[in-house]
Design a protein around this motif. Structure first.
Motif, PDB file in Angstrom:
ATOM      1  N   VAL A  43     -14.721 -16.197 -32.282  1.00 41.96           N
ATOM      2  CA  VAL A  43     -15.275 -17.502 -32.655  1.00 41.96           C
ATOM      3  C   VAL A  43     -15.076 -17.822 -34.136  1.00 41.96           C
ATOM      4  O   VAL A  43     -15.134 -18.986 -34.516  1.00 41.96           O
ATOM      5  N   ASN A  44     -14.805 -16.797 -34.939  1.00 48.41           N
ATOM      6  CA  ASN A  44     -14.519 -17.030 -36.355  1.00 48.41           C
ATOM      7  C   ASN A  44     -13.016 -17.017 -36.650  1.00 48.41           C
ATOM      8  O   ASN A  44     -12.602 -16.897 -37.803  1.00 48.41           O
ATOM      9  N   CYS A  45     -12.226 -17.153 -35.583  1.00 49.45           N
ATOM     10  CA  CYS A  45     -10.772 -17.327 -35.681  1.00 49.45           C
ATOM     11  C   CYS A  45     -10.058 -16.150 -36.343  1.00 49.45           C
ATOM     12  O   CYS A  45      -9.019 -16.323 -36.973  1.00 49.45           O
ATOM     13  N   LYS A  46     -10.603 -14.971 -36.193  1.00 55.11           N
ATOM     14  CA  LYS A  46      -9.977 -13.781 -36.766  1.00 55.11           C
ATOM     15  C   LYS A  46      -9.214 -12.986 -35.706  1.00 55.11           C
ATOM     16  O   LYS A  46      -8.539 -12.024 -36.037  1.00 55.11           O
ATOM     17  N   ASN A  47      -9.352 -13.369 -34.449  1.00 52.85           N
ATOM     18  CA  ASN A  47      -8.647 -12.728 -33.348  1.00 52.85           C
ATOM     19  C   ASN A  47      -8.071 -13.788 -32.431  1.00 52.85           C
ATOM     20  O   ASN A  47      -8.595 -14.896 -32.336  1.00 52.85           O
ATOM     21  N   ARG A  48      -7.017 -13.403 -31.718  1.00 49.81           N
ATOM     22  CA  ARG A  48      -6.336 -14.305 -30.788  1.00 49.81           C
ATOM     23  C   ARG A  48      -7.009 -14.267 -29.423  1.00 49.81           C
ATOM     24  O   ARG A  48      -7.650 -13.284 -29.074  1.00 49.81           O
ATOM     25  N   VAL A  49      -6.800 -15.307 -28.649  1.00 48.58           N
ATOM     26  CA  VAL A  49      -7.165 -15.287 -27.237  1.00 48.58           C
ATOM     27  C   VAL A  49      -6.021 -14.591 -26.506  1.00 48.58           C
ATOM     28  O   VAL A  49      -4.896 -15.083 -26.489  1.00 48.58           O
ATOM     29  N   THR A  50      -6.320 -13.421 -25.956  1.00 51.20           N
ATOM     30  CA  THR A  50      -5.341 -12.680 -25.168  1.00 51.20           C
ATOM     31  C   THR A  50      -5.454 -13.130 -23.714  1.00 51.20           C
ATOM     32  O   THR A  50      -6.393 -13.851 -23.347  1.00 51.20           O
ATOM     33  N   ALA A  51      -4.529 -12.680 -22.890  1.00 46.02           N
ATOM     34  CA  ALA A  51      -4.604 -13.000 -21.460  1.00 46.02           C
ATOM     35  C   ALA A  51      -5.909 -12.479 -20.870  1.00 46.02           C
ATOM     36  O   ALA A  51      -6.570 -13.162 -20.075  1.00 46.02           O
ATOM     37  N   GLU A  52      -6.296 -11.275 -21.269  1.00 43.25           N
ATOM     38  CA  GLU A  52      -7.552 -10.689 -20.771  1.00 43.25           C
ATOM     39  C   GLU A  52      -8.750 -11.549 -21.175  1.00 43.25           C
ATOM     40  O   GLU A  52      -9.630 -11.833 -20.362  1.00 43.25           O
ATOM     41  N   MET A  53      -8.775 -11.968 -22.432  1.00 41.36           N
ATOM     42  CA  MET A  53      -9.881 -12.806 -22.899  1.00 41.36           C
ATOM     43  C   MET A  53      -9.864 -14.152 -22.193  1.00 41.36           C
ATOM     44  O   MET A  53     -10.915 -14.680 -21.832  1.00 41.36           O
ATOM     45  N   ALA A  54      -8.682 -14.709 -21.973  1.00 42.46           N
ATOM     46  CA  ALA A  54      -8.573 -16.003 -21.289  1.00 42.46           C
ATOM     47  C   ALA A  54      -9.167 -15.932 -19.885  1.00 42.46           C
ATOM     48  O   ALA A  54      -9.846 -16.859 -19.444  1.00 42.46           O
ATOM     49  N   VAL A  55      -8.943 -14.821 -19.193  1.00 41.11           N
ATOM     50  CA  VAL A  55      -9.497 -14.651 -17.852  1.00 41.11           C
ATOM     51  C   VAL A  55     -11.025 -14.558 -17.915  1.00 41.11           C
ATOM     52  O   VAL A  55     -11.723 -15.125 -17.070  1.00 41.11           O
ATOM     53  N   LYS A  56     -11.540 -13.890 -18.933  1.00 39.49           N
ATOM     54  CA  LYS A  56     -12.999 -13.801 -19.100  1.00 39.49           C
ATOM     55  C   LYS A  56     -13.586 -15.184 -19.391  1.00 39.49           C
ATOM     56  O   LYS A  56     -14.614 -15.569 -18.825  1.00 39.49           O
ATOM     57  N   LEU A  57     -12.927 -15.938 -20.266  1.00 36.04           N
ATOM     58  CA  LEU A  57     -13.405 -17.285 -20.597  1.00 36.04           C
ATOM     59  C   LEU A  57     -13.321 -18.202 -19.381  1.00 36.04           C
ATOM     60  O   LEU A  57     -14.189 -19.059 -19.182  1.00 36.04           O
ATOM     61  N   GLU A  58     -12.273 -18.016 -18.570  1.00 36.97           N
ATOM     62  CA  GLU A  58     -12.119 -18.804 -17.349  1.00 36.97           C
ATOM     63  C   GLU A  58     -13.323 -18.613 -16.437  1.00 36.97           C
ATOM     64  O   GLU A  58     -13.907 -19.585 -15.945  1.00 36.97           O
ATOM     65  N   LYS A  59     -13.701 -17.364 -16.223  1.00 35.41           N
ATOM     66  CA  LYS A  59     -14.843 -17.105 -15.335  1.00 35.41           C
ATOM     67  C   LYS A  59     -16.138 -17.624 -15.948  1.00 35.41           C
ATOM     68  O   LYS A  59     -16.946 -18.253 -15.272  1.00 35.41           O
ATOM     69  N   ALA A  60     -16.337 -17.363 -17.234  1.00 35.04           N
ATOM     70  CA  ALA A  60     -17.588 -17.731 -17.895  1.00 35.04           C
ATOM     71  C   ALA A  60     -17.805 -19.240 -17.949  1.00 35.04           C
ATOM     72  O   ALA A  60     -18.906 -19.726 -17.672  1.00 35.04           O
ATOM     73  N   PHE A  61     -16.763 -19.979 -18.293  1.00 31.11           N
ATOM     74  CA  PHE A  61     -16.924 -21.417 -18.518  1.00 31.11           C
ATOM     75  C   PHE A  61     -16.292 -22.292 -17.442  1.00 31.11           C
ATOM     76  O   PHE A  61     -16.339 -23.518 -17.541  1.00 31.11           O
ATOM     77  N   LYS A  62     -15.673 -21.648 -16.440  1.00 30.64           N
ATOM     78  CA  LYS A  62     -15.004 -22.394 -15.364  1.00 30.64           C
ATOM     79  C   LYS A  62     -13.947 -23.358 -15.917  1.00 30.64           C
ATOM     80  O   LYS A  62     -13.811 -24.487 -15.473  1.00 30.64           O
ATOM     81  N   VAL A  63     -13.231 -22.854 -16.912  1.00 32.31           N
ATOM     82  CA  VAL A  63     -12.116 -23.579 -17.532  1.00 32.31           C
ATOM     83  C   VAL A  63     -10.892 -22.682 -17.349  1.00 32.31           C
ATOM     84  O   VAL A  63     -10.957 -21.497 -17.684  1.00 32.31           O
ATOM     85  N   PRO A  64      -9.792 -23.191 -16.811  1.00 32.20           N
ATOM     86  CA  PRO A  64      -8.640 -22.337 -16.497  1.00 32.20           C
ATOM     87  C   PRO A  64      -8.186 -21.465 -17.667  1.00 32.20           C
ATOM     88  O   PRO A  64      -8.150 -21.911 -18.819  1.00 32.20           O
TER      89      PRO A  64
END
Length: 94
Positions: A43-64
């Motif tokens: 959230v402080n823009c010091k790390n990238r969104v990886t594929a693994e993180m994207a899948v976690k965010l997808e489930k959490a927020f129901k955003v692809p």
């Protein structure tokens, strides 16, 4: 058309998603199953969104997941275009 200086996905999380769901960084970390440090770095823009993180965010927020990855790619490409020296790169294609 390329966006000028696209936001890091962490900006969207920090300014839209976390406040919208009334989540602290610690609560967000718990809900997506990562350490507080990992969530904070995202959230402080010091790390990238990886594929693994994207899948976690997808489930959490129901955003692809692709949405999160596309945001990261736009951010990365814009910054690469600002900093990569292309002087020694030759055009191969006609």
């Amino acid at each position: 058309m390329e966006m000028y200086n696209p936001p890091h996905p962490g900006d969207l999380l920090k300014h839209e998603y976390l406040p919208g769901y009334k989540l602290s960084v610690s609560a967000f970390a718990l809900k997506i199953g990562v350490s507080r440090v990992t969530a904070s770095e995202l959230v402080n823009c010091k790390n990238r969104v990886t594929a693994e993180m994207a899948v976690k965010l997808e489930k959490a927020f129901k955003v692809p997941a692709q949405f999160w990855l596309d945001l990261q790619t736009q951010y990365d490409l814009w910054h690469a275009r600002q900093h990569v020296n292309l002087d020694n790169v030759e055009v191969i294609a006609l």
